[in-house]
Design an enzyme around this catalytic site. Structure first.
Site, PDB file in Angstrom:
ATOM      1  N   ALA A 157      -6.278  -6.294  -5.244  1.00 22.69           N
ATOM      2  CA  ALA A 157      -6.170  -5.063  -5.756  1.00 22.69           C
ATOM      3  C   ALA A 157      -7.711  -4.630  -5.997  1.00 22.69           C
ATOM      4  CB  ALA A 157      -5.034  -4.717  -6.705  1.00 22.69           C
ATOM      5  N   TRP A 158      -7.651  -3.320  -6.541  1.00 22.13           N
ATOM      6  CA  TRP A 158      -9.170  -2.844  -6.788  1.00 22.13           C
ATOM      7  C   TRP A 158      -9.481  -2.853  -8.289  1.00 22.13           C
ATOM      8  CZ3 TRP A 158      -7.737   0.942 -10.032  1.00 22.13           C
ATOM      9  CH2 TRP A 158      -6.758   1.628  -9.760  1.00 22.13           C
ATOM     10  N   ASN A 159      -8.527  -3.093  -8.976  1.00 27.75           N
ATOM     11  CA  ASN A 159      -8.703  -2.852 -10.612  1.00 27.75           C
ATOM     12  C   ASN A 159      -9.435  -3.991 -11.388  1.00 27.75           C
ATOM     13  OD1 ASN A 159      -6.280  -4.421 -10.140  1.00 27.75           O
ATOM     14  ND2 ASN A 159      -5.440  -3.662 -12.072  1.00 27.75           N
ATOM     15  N   PRO A 183     -10.989  -8.286  -0.258  1.00 28.00           N
ATOM     16  CA  PRO A 183     -10.701  -7.558  -1.384  1.00 28.00           C
ATOM     17  C   PRO A 183     -10.599  -6.282  -1.060  1.00 28.00           C
ATOM     18  CG  PRO A 183     -13.188  -7.704  -0.407  1.00 28.00           C
ATOM     19  CD  PRO A 183     -12.333  -8.601   0.417  1.00 28.00           C
ATOM     20  N   GLU A 185     -10.565  -2.353  -0.474  1.00 28.87           N
ATOM     21  CA  GLU A 185     -11.891  -1.591   0.259  1.00 28.87           C
ATOM     22  C   GLU A 185     -12.638  -0.785  -0.644  1.00 28.87           C
ATOM     23  OE1 GLU A 185     -10.418   1.897   2.798  1.00 28.87           O
ATOM     24  OE2 GLU A 185      -8.426   1.268   2.541  1.00 28.87           O
ATOM     25  N   VAL A 236       3.930  -2.207  -5.392  1.00 34.47           N
ATOM     26  CA  VAL A 236       5.369  -2.707  -4.966  1.00 34.47           C
ATOM     27  C   VAL A 236       5.507  -2.361  -3.538  1.00 34.47           C
ATOM     28  CG1 VAL A 236       7.891  -2.483  -5.327  1.00 34.47           C
ATOM     29  CG2 VAL A 236       6.345  -2.319  -7.046  1.00 34.47           C
ATOM     30  N   GLU A 256       2.268 -10.257  -6.775  1.00 36.84           N
ATOM     31  CA  GLU A 256       1.923  -9.828  -8.112  1.00 36.84           C
ATOM     32  C   GLU A 256       1.764  -8.242  -7.870  1.00 36.84           C
ATOM     33  OE1 GLU A 256       1.573 -11.677 -10.779  1.00 36.84           O
ATOM     34  OE2 GLU A 256       1.697 -13.462 -10.036  1.00 36.84           O
ATOM     35  N   GLY A 258       3.260  -3.812  -9.152  1.00 39.21           N
ATOM     36  CA  GLY A 258       3.162  -3.157 -10.256  1.00 39.21           C
ATOM     37  C   GLY A 258       4.276  -3.083 -11.286  1.00 39.21           C
ATOM     38  N   CYS A 290      -2.070  -3.557 -14.333  1.00 40.16           N
ATOM     39  CA  CYS A 290      -0.747  -3.781 -13.935  1.00 40.16           C
ATOM     40  C   CYS A 290       0.182  -3.670 -14.942  1.00 40.16           C
ATOM     41  CB  CYS A 290      -0.631  -4.876 -13.022  1.00 40.16           C
ATOM     42  SG  CYS A 290      -1.423  -6.315 -13.471  1.00 40.16           S
ATOM     43  N   LYS A 465      12.191  -8.719 -11.145  1.00 40.18           N
ATOM     44  CA  LYS A 465      12.864  -7.537 -10.419  1.00 40.18           C
ATOM     45  C   LYS A 465      11.694  -7.276  -9.326  1.00 40.18           C
ATOM     46  CE  LYS A 465      14.376  -5.155 -14.337  1.00 40.18           C
ATOM     47  NZ  LYS A 465      15.141  -4.289 -14.928  1.00 40.18           N
ATOM     48  N   GLU A 472       0.871 -16.588 -11.419  1.00 37.51           N
ATOM     49  CA  GLU A 472      -0.257 -16.892 -11.159  1.00 37.51           C
ATOM     50  C   GLU A 472      -0.818 -17.511 -12.902  1.00 37.51           C
ATOM     51  OE1 GLU A 472      -2.767 -13.598 -10.007  1.00 37.51           O
ATOM     52  OE2 GLU A 472      -2.445 -14.315  -7.829  1.00 37.51           O
TER      53      GLU A 472
HETATM   54  P1  NDP Z   1      -2.206  -1.430  -2.752  1.00 37.86           P
HETATM   55  O1  NDP Z   1      -1.064  -2.023  -2.738  1.00 37.86           O
HETATM   56  O2  NDP Z   1      -2.585  -0.077  -2.557  1.00 37.86           O
HETATM   57  O3  NDP Z   1      -3.435  -2.468  -2.087  1.00 37.86           O
HETATM   58  C1  NDP Z   1      -3.464  -3.798  -2.367  1.00 37.86           C
HETATM   59  C2  NDP Z   1      -4.532  -4.610  -1.308  1.00 37.86           C
HETATM   60  O4  NDP Z   1      -3.436  -4.517  -0.152  1.00 37.86           O
HETATM   61  C3  NDP Z   1      -5.535  -3.611  -1.023  1.00 37.86           C
HETATM   62  O5  NDP Z   1      -6.521  -4.859  -0.762  1.00 37.86           O
HETATM   63  C4  NDP Z   1      -5.091  -3.201   0.419  1.00 37.86           C
HETATM   64  O6  NDP Z   1      -6.085  -2.944   1.062  1.00 37.86           O
HETATM   65  C5  NDP Z   1      -4.157  -4.147   1.044  1.00 37.86           C
HETATM   66  N1  NDP Z   1      -3.245  -3.612   1.854  1.00 37.86           N
HETATM   67  C6  NDP Z   1      -2.717  -2.279   2.001  1.00 37.86           C
HETATM   68  N2  NDP Z   1      -1.780  -2.196   3.038  1.00 37.86           N
HETATM   69  C7  NDP Z   1      -1.566  -3.551   3.457  1.00 37.86           C
HETATM   70  C8  NDP Z   1      -0.688  -4.017   4.427  1.00 37.86           C
HETATM   71  N3  NDP Z   1       0.013  -3.068   5.176  1.00 37.86           N
HETATM   72  N4  NDP Z   1      -0.770  -5.401   4.569  1.00 37.86           N
HETATM   73  C9  NDP Z   1      -1.616  -6.042   3.893  1.00 37.86           C
HETATM   74  N5  NDP Z   1      -2.302  -5.559   2.882  1.00 37.86           N
HETATM   75  C10 NDP Z   1      -2.450  -4.235   2.806  1.00 37.86           C
HETATM   76  O7  NDP Z   1      -2.671  -1.733  -4.499  1.00 37.86           O
HETATM   77  P2  NDP Z   1      -4.068  -1.106  -5.224  1.00 37.86           P
HETATM   78  O8  NDP Z   1      -5.062  -1.814  -4.636  1.00 37.86           O
HETATM   79  O9  NDP Z   1      -3.775   0.355  -5.190  1.00 37.86           O
HETATM   80  O10 NDP Z   1      -3.664  -1.738  -6.485  1.00 37.86           O
HETATM   81  C11 NDP Z   1      -2.985  -1.132  -7.604  1.00 37.86           C
HETATM   82  C12 NDP Z   1      -1.734  -1.887  -7.866  1.00 37.86           C
HETATM   83  O11 NDP Z   1      -1.778  -3.219  -7.817  1.00 37.86           O
HETATM   84  C13 NDP Z   1      -0.908  -1.284  -8.910  1.00 37.86           C
HETATM   85  O12 NDP Z   1       0.503  -1.130  -8.486  1.00 37.86           O
HETATM   86  C14 NDP Z   1      -0.951  -2.262 -10.007  1.00 37.86           C
HETATM   87  O13 NDP Z   1       0.162  -2.332 -10.842  1.00 37.86           O
HETATM   88  C15 NDP Z   1      -0.968  -3.606  -8.853  1.00 37.86           C
HETATM   89  N6  NDP Z   1      -1.378  -4.503  -9.679  1.00 37.86           N
HETATM   90  C16 NDP Z   1      -0.753  -5.808  -9.906  1.00 37.86           C
HETATM   91  C17 NDP Z   1      -1.114  -6.904 -10.751  1.00 37.86           C
HETATM   92  C18 NDP Z   1      -0.208  -7.998 -11.106  1.00 37.86           C
HETATM   93  O14 NDP Z   1      -0.915  -9.075 -11.419  1.00 37.86           O
HETATM   94  N7  NDP Z   1       1.043  -7.861 -11.048  1.00 37.86           N
HETATM   95  C19 NDP Z   1      -2.496  -7.016 -11.219  1.00 37.86           C
HETATM   96  C20 NDP Z   1      -3.293  -5.641 -10.605  1.00 37.86           C
HETATM   97  C21 NDP Z   1      -3.010  -4.827  -9.929  1.00 37.86           C
HETATM   98  P3  NDP Z   1      -6.959  -1.546   0.846  1.00 37.86           P
HETATM   99  O15 NDP Z   1      -6.933  -1.129  -0.502  1.00 37.86           O
HETATM  100  O16 NDP Z   1      -8.614  -2.107   1.005  1.00 37.86           O
HETATM  101  O17 NDP Z   1      -6.809  -0.384   1.781  1.00 37.86           O
END
Ligand code: NDP
Length: 502
Positions: A157-159, A183, A185, A236, A256, A258, A290, A465, A472
């Site tokens: 994710a990007w955070n 990573p 995008e 999710v 991992e 949301g 998250c 859930k 991790e």
């Molecule tokens: P996204 O689900 O939008 O993206 C996560 C990653 O998955 C990105 O690299 C994205 O690519 C990629 N991706 C998108 N579509 C697909 C697909 N169909 N198949 C495989 N990979 C795909 O999440 P966000 O980046 O918006 O991150 C925020 C979310 O992450 C929040 O819900 C947050 O709660 C959760 N999070 C959870 C953590 C945990 O430990 N539980 C820790 C940190 C965040 P791209 O973005 O490059 O398009």
């Protein structure tokens, strides 16, 4: 003053960046979210490049997986030392890429990534990959061994870009696997720095490769038959797709995802401490964490005092120049995310009709001129919220706190659990027995008592859930990167059989 350099990023395979494999590929413009200035061009990886990355990892696997754990450990410890030595430069890059203040990236993102690398390097060198053996009867015993899985995929994710890359690659590589990492995008810059650090530390070529792009690259990776495991961090809804396509080939997965986590202030809590906890749980990293405790449950009788102390402390949230050491609040990461968060704030006011205690969808005041175009949002608090409001039910992933009054502890536990997600939860209170009793009843995988957010390398973290599958970090985190083999040895001289002559 920080130097502004424009970066180019091409897939990094077999120990080198591969610009020739980017010919004709699409590009992504990466911007600094605080100013919207362009900082990098990312060349996305077409399927043929992803195939190359997977074969490179597959070729490296034989030798890396049979390298003794203690030797793998030495290389990873060197990488951890390099990470620490380069913290300043890495933190600058991470700040420019994510919009997080340097005060945060230099003290949290890089050091906690290095901690995890050190932790797993030490763990595998001190028996963390050992199996067990036990006698079954006098003539037979059982022993178990742990084997690495093969080529694994990490999708971030990007955070917490570099931290996520390290939380995935450290146990993966320590256990003897190879990785292809994609990573987000939006925040890709760290990946090349990390792969170069691994190389400098002595990691053989191909053990850690990087590919770039959006969802289509992630999707191609998760379906690839050469991949044994997918470790995913994200929303999710994306996690469901990833787990679905990985299931087709029975790949191992770690998810991992949301959350919409409850933070419960118990009636005897120290109000100041609880307010500090609620602020850390909502405004750290501009709310893009998250495990955020976005549903803050406060006893009805404490509401007035809690709101008063919170309003007094809101002035300590300091947006501004990301490299000023006093700045502790940055912009949101991307235009699309900014629109989503602002949309939720407007929905809270206009549709949910929640009471706006502070913040809102207006402009952030007092920013330097150079930053006025950036993706800033006001830290926002809604109060007197109710459980059915959309801002209370859905993950916003921005600096938006909802305060919900409650009357009894029994009631608040029920309401806290009334969500399909179960990532984190926490309580603030003085009666420690009551704190533990409430924690026992909360449906979440990561919980805190009288604090919020700390996630050390030793502590396994993962959601319940819909917030995730697996964990991790910690000892348990290593288990998800190995498969078990159990061997039963019979020493009685003959096979126990029912097919003997009568
Ligand atoms: P996204 O689900 O939008 O993206 C996560 C990653 O998955 C990105 O690299 C994205 O690519 C990629 N991706 C998108 N579509 C697909 C697909 N169909 N198949 C495989 N990979 C795909 O999440 P966000 O980046 O918006 O991150 C925020 C979310 O992450 C929040 O819900 C947050 O709660 C959760 N999070 C959870 C953590 C945990 O430990 N539980 C820790 C940190 C965040 P791209 O973005 O490059 O398009």
């Amino acid at each position: 003053m920080v130097n502004k350099i424009h970066h180019d990023r091409h897939a990094f395979i077999d120990g080198a960046a591969q610009p020739t494999l980017s010919t004709g590929s699409k590009t992504i413009r990466a911007v600094d979210p605080s100013t919207l200035e362009e900082i990098a061009t990312i060349y996305t990886s077409p399927p043929s490049t992803i195939d190359r990355a997977i074969s490179s990892a597959s070729e490296a696997f034989g030798s890396w997986s049979s390298t003794p754990p203690v030797e793998r450990s030495r290389i990873l410890l060197r990488a951890a030392a390099l990470l620490r030595a380069k913290t300043h430069d890495l933190a600058i890059l991470e700040t420019q890429s994510t919009g997080k203040p340097y005060s945060e990236t230099s003290t949290v993102d890089i050091p906690t990534g290095a901690d995890v690398l050190e932790y797993y390097a030490n763990l595998v060198a001190s028996g963390g990959l050992n199996g067990e053996s036990f006698p079954l009867r006098t003539s037979a015993w059982v022993y178990t061994t742990k084997a690495p899985l093969g080529v694994c995929v990490g999708i971030g994710a990007w955070n917490y870009p570099i931290q996520i890359a390290l939380w995935k690659s450290a146990p993966c590589l320590a256990a003897g696997n190879c990785m292809v990492y994609k990573p987000s995008e939006f925040t890709s810059l760290h990946a090349e720095e990390l792969v170069k650090i691994y190389k400098e530390a002595g990691l053989p070529n191909g053990v850690f490769n990087v590919v770039y792009g959006g969802g289509e690259v992630g999707s191609y990776l998760t379906k690839h038959p050469g991949v044994a495991k997918v470790s995913f961090t994200g929303q999710v809804s994306t996690g469901r797709k990833v787990a679905g396509s990985a299931a087709g080939e029975m790949k191992y997965v770690t998810m991992e995802l949301g959350g919409k986590s409850p933070l419960i202030v118990l009636p005897d809590a120290d109000v100041d401490n609880a307010v500090d906890g609620a602020m850390m749980a909502n405004f750290f990293s501009t709310g893009q964490v998250c495990t955020n405790g976005t549903r803050v449950f406060v006893p009805k009788t404490m509401m007035a005092e809690f709101e008063k102390r919170l309003l007094e402390k809101m002035r300590y949230v300091r947006p501004g120049d990301l490299f000023d050491e006093k700045t502790n609040f940055g912009p949101l990461v991307s235009r699309v995310h900014w629109e989503k968060v602002i949309g939720y704030i407007k929905h809270g006011v206009e549709v949910d009709r929640a009471k706006l205690l502070c913040g809102g969808s207006g402009e952030v005041q007092g920013l330097p001129v150079s930053m006025r175009k950036g993706l800033w949002v006001r830290p926002t608090v809604f109060t007197d919220c109710t459980d059915e409001m959309r801002i209370v039910r859905e993950e916003i992933f921005g600096p938006v706190m909802s305060i919900l009054p409650y009357e009894s502890v029994e009631e608040v536990v029920k309401r806290a659990n009334d969500t399909p997600m179960g990532l984190a939860a926490g309580v603030f209170g003085k009666d420690i027995n009551q704190c533990h009793d409430v924690i026992r009843q909360l449906e979440a995988g990561i919980t805190w008592v009288n604090t919020w957010g700390e996630s050390p390398a030793e502590m396994a973290v993962g959601g319940w859930k819909q917030s995730g599958v697996g964990v991790e970090n910690g000892r348990k985190g290593l288990e998800s990167w190995v498969k078990n083999k159990s061997t039963l040895v019979e020493m009685g001289g003959s096979v126990p059989t029912v097919f003997a002559k009568l």
